[in-house]
Motif scaffolding. Structure first.
Motif, PDB file in Angstrom:
ATOM      1  N   LEU A  28      -3.649   6.687  10.291  1.00 18.84           N
ATOM      2  CA  LEU A  28      -4.342   5.663   9.512  1.00 18.84           C
ATOM      3  C   LEU A  28      -3.365   4.690   8.859  1.00 18.84           C
ATOM      4  CD1 LEU A  28      -7.244   7.698   7.880  1.00 18.84           C
ATOM      5  CD2 LEU A  28      -7.395   6.020   9.707  1.00 18.84           C
ATOM      6  N   GLN A  30      -0.453   3.789  10.048  1.00 15.92           N
ATOM      7  CA  GLN A  30       0.054   2.915  11.114  1.00 15.92           C
ATOM      8  C   GLN A  30      -0.975   1.842  11.473  1.00 15.92           C
ATOM      9  OE1 GLN A  30       3.030   2.700  12.644  1.00 15.92           O
ATOM     10  NE2 GLN A  30       3.811   4.279  11.248  1.00 15.92           N
ATOM     11  N   ILE A  31      -2.252   2.167  11.459  1.00 10.08           N
ATOM     12  CA  ILE A  31      -3.288   1.196  11.771  1.00 10.08           C
ATOM     13  C   ILE A  31      -3.350   0.132  10.679  1.00 10.08           C
ATOM     14  CG2 ILE A  31      -5.781   0.881  11.995  1.00 10.08           C
ATOM     15  CD1 ILE A  31      -5.899   3.575  13.394  1.00 10.08           C
ATOM     16  N   LYS A  32      -3.211   0.534   9.430  1.00  5.39           N
ATOM     17  CA  LYS A  32      -3.249  -0.428   8.324  1.00  5.39           C
ATOM     18  C   LYS A  32      -2.044  -1.357   8.366  1.00  5.39           C
ATOM     19  CE  LYS A  32      -5.994   2.444   5.281  1.00  5.39           C
ATOM     20  NZ  LYS A  32      -5.999   3.270   4.068  1.00  5.39           N
ATOM     21  N   LYS A  34      -0.432  -2.382  11.037  1.00  4.80           N
ATOM     22  CA  LYS A  34      -0.551  -3.301  12.178  1.00  4.80           C
ATOM     23  C   LYS A  34      -1.968  -3.839  12.284  1.00  4.80           C
ATOM     24  CE  LYS A  34       2.975  -0.937  14.835  1.00  4.80           C
ATOM     25  NZ  LYS A  34       3.296  -0.219  16.064  1.00  4.80           N
ATOM     26  N   SER A  35      -2.576  -4.231  11.183  1.00  5.00           N
ATOM     27  CA  SER A  35      -3.946  -4.736  11.233  1.00  5.00           C
ATOM     28  C   SER A  35      -3.981  -6.036  12.022  1.00  5.00           C
ATOM     29  CB  SER A  35      -4.493  -4.931   9.825  1.00  5.00           C
ATOM     30  OG  SER A  35      -3.751  -5.930   9.176  1.00  5.00           O
TER      31      SER A  35
END
Length: 164
Positions: A28, A30-32, A34-35
């Motif tokens: 989570l 990493q996703i935030k 590279k939004s």
């Protein structure tokens, strides 16, 4: 299987300690980081303004379209053969009905119907009128002794009449 494979106690794979406990937080984060801004799709500038002209130009270039005639000789043969078949079936089923009466029935088919349908004397009596049942009408028929004996010998089971 070989004996070496049966005795393996260490699989050879190692997972760091507490790996599955912290994997969700790591993914989570990493996703935030590279939004993605926007949807990821881009339309060229002026695309929708020039779309109509582009489509009309491509359509007008292909003016020579292939025309398929519906009433070819082959299609006409198919349709006429189907119509003739339907007409023939209709004629055979409607106009070939023969009237059925007692004169057209075969005696053998009538006898087999009576024998196979288990018709008793009450059913037969219901078909007769009072004039047919009157005793005088039965007396008019001449039954010779010879004909009666032949009928009894050929058609009646005599074993039931004699007892030991």
């Amino acid at each position: 299987m070989s004996d070496k494979l049966k005795n393996i106690k260490n699989p050879g794979f190692k997972i760091p300690n507490n790996y599955f406990e912290g994997i969700e937080d790591a993914v989570l984060s990493q996703i935030k980081l590279k939004s993605i801004e926007g949807s990821g799709f881009k339309v060229p500038d002026g695309y929708f303004e020039s779309l109509e002209d582009t489509v009309i130009n491509k359509i007008s270039k292909n003016e020579n379209t292939k025309v398929i005639n519906l009433f070819t000789r082959r299609n006409l043969l198919y349709v006429s053969s189907i119509a003739a078949t339907i007409l023939l079936l209709f004629n055979l089923s409607v106009f070939n009905k023969k009237s059925v009466s007692f004169e057209t029935l075969e005696t053998a088919s009538l006898e087999s119907y009576i024998m196979n349908q288990y018709i008793d004397s009450y059913d037969m009596a219901s078909l007769l009128t009072n004039e047919d049942i009157i005793e005088e009408n039965f007396i008019e028929h001449n039954f010779s002794e010879e004909n009666m004996e032949n009928y009894i010998l050929n058609n009646i089971d005599m074993e039931g009449f004699f007892s030991e």
